[in-house]
Design an enzyme around this catalytic site. Structure first.
Site, PDB file in Angstrom:
ATOM      1  N   TYR A   1       0.873  -1.191   0.000  1.00 43.62           N
ATOM      2  CA  TYR A   1       0.000   0.000   0.000  1.00 43.62           C
ATOM      3  C   TYR A   1       0.908   1.239   0.000  1.00 43.62           C
ATOM      4  O   TYR A   1       0.788   2.111   0.852  1.00 43.62           O
ATOM      5  CB  TYR A   1      -0.942   0.014   1.211  1.00 43.62           C
TER       6      TYR A   1
ATOM      7  N   GLU B   1       1.189  -0.943  -5.051  1.00 44.37           N
ATOM      8  CA  GLU B   1       0.117   0.043  -4.891  1.00 44.37           C
ATOM      9  C   GLU B   1      -0.888  -0.165  -6.026  1.00 44.37           C
ATOM     10  O   GLU B   1      -0.493  -0.479  -7.145  1.00 44.37           O
ATOM     11  CB  GLU B   1       0.754   1.447  -4.928  1.00 44.37           C
TER      12      GLU B   1
ATOM     13  N   CYS C   1      -4.473   3.702  10.158  1.00 41.35           N
ATOM     14  CA  CYS C   1      -5.288   4.907  10.370  1.00 41.35           C
ATOM     15  C   CYS C   1      -6.604   4.530  11.035  1.00 41.35           C
ATOM     16  O   CYS C   1      -7.536   5.335  11.054  1.00 41.35           O
ATOM     17  CB  CYS C   1      -5.510   5.653   9.057  1.00 41.35           C
TER      18      CYS C   1
HETATM   19  C1  LIG Z   1      -3.216   4.978   3.718  1.00 44.41           C
HETATM   20  S1  LIG Z   1      -2.633   5.071   2.068  1.00 44.41           S
HETATM   21  C2  LIG Z   1      -0.912   4.883   2.338  1.00 44.41           C
HETATM   22  C3  LIG Z   1      -0.011   5.313   1.214  1.00 44.41           C
HETATM   23  C4  LIG Z   1       1.457   5.499   1.576  1.00 44.41           C
HETATM   24  N1  LIG Z   1       1.981   4.413   2.350  1.00 44.41           N
HETATM   25  C5  LIG Z   1       1.707   6.831   2.241  1.00 44.41           C
HETATM   26  O1  LIG Z   1       2.077   6.874   3.423  1.00 44.41           O
HETATM   27  O2  LIG Z   1       1.519   7.866   1.576  1.00 44.41           O
HETATM   28  C6  LIG Z   1      -3.190   3.537   1.426  1.00 44.41           C
HETATM   29  C7  LIG Z   1      -2.817   3.283  -0.008  1.00 44.41           C
HETATM   30  O3  LIG Z   1      -3.268   1.957  -0.352  1.00 44.41           O
HETATM   31  C8  LIG Z   1      -3.698   1.961  -1.691  1.00 44.41           C
HETATM   32  N2  LIG Z   1      -4.568   0.771  -1.852  1.00 44.41           N
HETATM   33  C9  LIG Z   1      -5.861   0.636  -1.459  1.00 44.41           C
HETATM   34  N3  LIG Z   1      -6.289  -0.621  -1.700  1.00 44.41           N
HETATM   35  C10 LIG Z   1      -5.251  -1.300  -2.252  1.00 44.41           C
HETATM   36  C11 LIG Z   1      -5.078  -2.630  -2.709  1.00 44.41           C
HETATM   37  N4  LIG Z   1      -6.075  -3.509  -2.641  1.00 44.41           N
HETATM   38  N5  LIG Z   1      -3.882  -3.000  -3.204  1.00 44.41           N
HETATM   39  C12 LIG Z   1      -2.867  -2.093  -3.274  1.00 44.41           C
HETATM   40  N6  LIG Z   1      -2.966  -0.814  -2.851  1.00 44.41           N
HETATM   41  C13 LIG Z   1      -4.142  -0.411  -2.335  1.00 44.41           C
HETATM   42  C14 LIG Z   1      -4.375   3.317  -1.851  1.00 44.41           C
HETATM   43  O4  LIG Z   1      -4.463   3.696  -3.189  1.00 44.41           O
HETATM   44  C15 LIG Z   1      -3.439   4.225  -1.023  1.00 44.41           C
HETATM   45  O5  LIG Z   1      -2.426   4.765  -1.837  1.00 44.41           O
END
Ligand SMILES: C[S@@+](CC[C@H](N)C(=O)[O-])C[C@H]1O[C@@H](n2cnc3c(N)ncnc32)[C@H](O)[C@@H]1O
Length: 449
Positions: free
Chosen positions: A310, A331, A406
């Protein structure tokens, strides 16, 4: 509620005393044991509240009058629906957040033996957000307004003169867009009637670079892009057109009207480029502290393969890369992955690779291709990890899992499943990224064996 007493019905007005705050931020009141969750109620308040949903086990209500305020309520600082805890003294906000992390881990996760470290307070209690998403609406005199939904109302937009969660510059830009839209005679999108044009305005700010990225979201009509570009002073201006099904600023087709396609920001000594579709932590100053904690928990010595799951635009993985043998990030949002790859290049980081994929499907293949990870960092959305994703992570047998969360109510069951699979929850530290709101961020360390 006693067996003989009637459960409250939708629309009933009750007088209640709030005794605590629930996960998610609503007040909790009890009617002889029957729980009523009260939006707008703080512990110690006596309120009159109107009932919304009413179920066998609990009801939901909204405070319409504070009959007797809690003794420690502080005067509100801003008329802002995005700051529901602002009348709780900041020290109490921090204490409640720490308690809620502990409660989630012990009661929901049935976990113990871990060290709950003191919550990291926010650097700024106001004007800390680097991204705001506003909605357009129609005011009482038929005028176009731009602000936030009134609490619990999808059809009423409260205008905002000065959003105290955003910087002054970000507010100025909102004013420029609104003035332009009024001059152009444009109307707000009306969800009920499915007519009108303007839906949302998303303003993102590079807090360290001073850059501003602006995205106007409309229905499928047209706008005069040249006059918009003249009216709005920013570094990247985008226009997203959405059909009637779109409910948030996500989705639709986005085009660059003027300026740069990515916002520039600096974090922990690194440069980052951020596309409008990509996630970026909304509190820049606290993101730096969050990532420093993730690095401390990861305890890298230089020989490790780190999975950054993620990964968004690669912020966590890239801040760990200098201390690891290699970093592999995954991601789902493709423009964010493209940003992550570019961000590695911009910072001359050669030992980080990023892939577009859905973690729910990609984990086994990732381990087969990249090799077993020594450390896995996960930073999922609020829904947390599915049981299957947790199984895939633990079967890869990393020595350490650093979980950036979160939402403590999803961290807890995920951590419990990891403990069940042979990991130990060692330490957890909450970080306050969102003062005046109930949102809680925390970092947890799980070790194998
Ligand atoms: C809370 S954010 C964290 C992003 C990064 N770690 C940061 O600190 O900026 C969660 C991320 O997970 C991605 N995401 C959501 N569902 C996902 C999935 N099934 N597989 C991969 N990425 C995913 C979202 O697009 C988002 O960018």
């Amino acid at each position: 509620m006693p067996a003989t007493a009637q459960r409250p019905s939708r629309g009933d007005v009750l007088e209640l005393t709030i005794d605590s705050l629930a996960h998610g931020g609503n007040g909790v009141a009890r009617l002889e044991g029957y729980v009523v969750f009260v939006a707008g109620g703080l512990p110690g308040d006596r309120v009159r509240a109107v009932v919304g949903k009413s179920k066998k086990a609990y009801a939901e209500a909204r405070a319409i009058e504070i009959v007797q305020p809690a003794p420690d309520r502080v005067p509100p600082f801003a008329d802002h629906p995005g700051a529901p805890w602002q009348e709780l003294p900041y020290e109490r906000q921090l204490a409640v957040k720490a308690e809620q992390v502990e409660d989630a881990l012990r009661r929901i996760g049935k976990l113990d033996g871990f060290e709950l470290e003191p919550i990291v307070p926010a650097v700024e209690q106001w004007r800390y957000r680097n991204k705001l998403e506003y909605s357009f609406g129609t005011g009482p005199d038929g005028e176009l307004v731009c602000g936030f939904h009134a609490p619990g109302r999808w059809d009423e937009i409260l205008p905002m003169d000065d959003c105290l969660l955003a910087s002054e510059r970000s507010n100025e830009v909102r004013g420029q867009v609104l003035e332009w839209a009024r001059q152009q005679g444009l109307s707000a999108w009306d969800r009920r009637e499915q007519i009108g044009l303007l839906r949302n305005l998303v303003i993102r700010e590079g807090r360290r670079t001073g850059e501003l990225q602006v995205r106007l979201v409309t229905s499928l009509g047209s706008i005069d892009v040249d006059s918009l570009a003249d009216a709005v002073k920013c570094d990247g201006l985008f226009w997203t057109r959405q059909d009637q099904l779109g409910e948030t600023a996500l989705g639709g087709e986005t085009t660059l009207i003027s300026g740069a396609p990515q916002l520039r920001e600096q974090l922990g000594g690194l440069e980052f480029l951020i596309s409008p579709e990509a996630f970026f932590q909304t509190n820049t100053e606290m993101a730096e502290q969050l990532y420093a904690l993730a690095a401390e928990f990861a305890q890298l010595r230089g020989h490790e393969r780190v999975f950054d799951l993620y990964c968004g635009i690669g912020t966590i993985g890239l801040s760990l890369a200098a201390r690891a043998r290699e970093v592999v990030g995954v991601e789902i949002v493709e423009p964010a992955v493209a940003d992550a790859i570019e961000n590695a290049r911009v910072n001359d980081i050669l030992n980080a690779r990023f892939y577009a994929g859905d973690i729910r499907l990609a984990m086994r293949e990732l381990v087969e291709q990249a090799g077993r990870p020594d450390v896995v960092v996960v930073d999922p959305p609020r829904a947390g990890l599915s049981q299957k994703v947790v199984r895939r992570i633990v079967e890869a047998q990393p020595s350490r899992i650093v979980y950036v969360s979160c939402n403590p109510t999803t961290l807890a069951p995920n951590a419990a499943q990891m403990v069940e699979a042979g990991y130990r929850l060692v330490r957890v530290r909450p970080v306050d990224m969102f003062p005046q709101t109930p949102h809680i961020e925390s970092v947890a360390l799980l070790e194998r064996g």
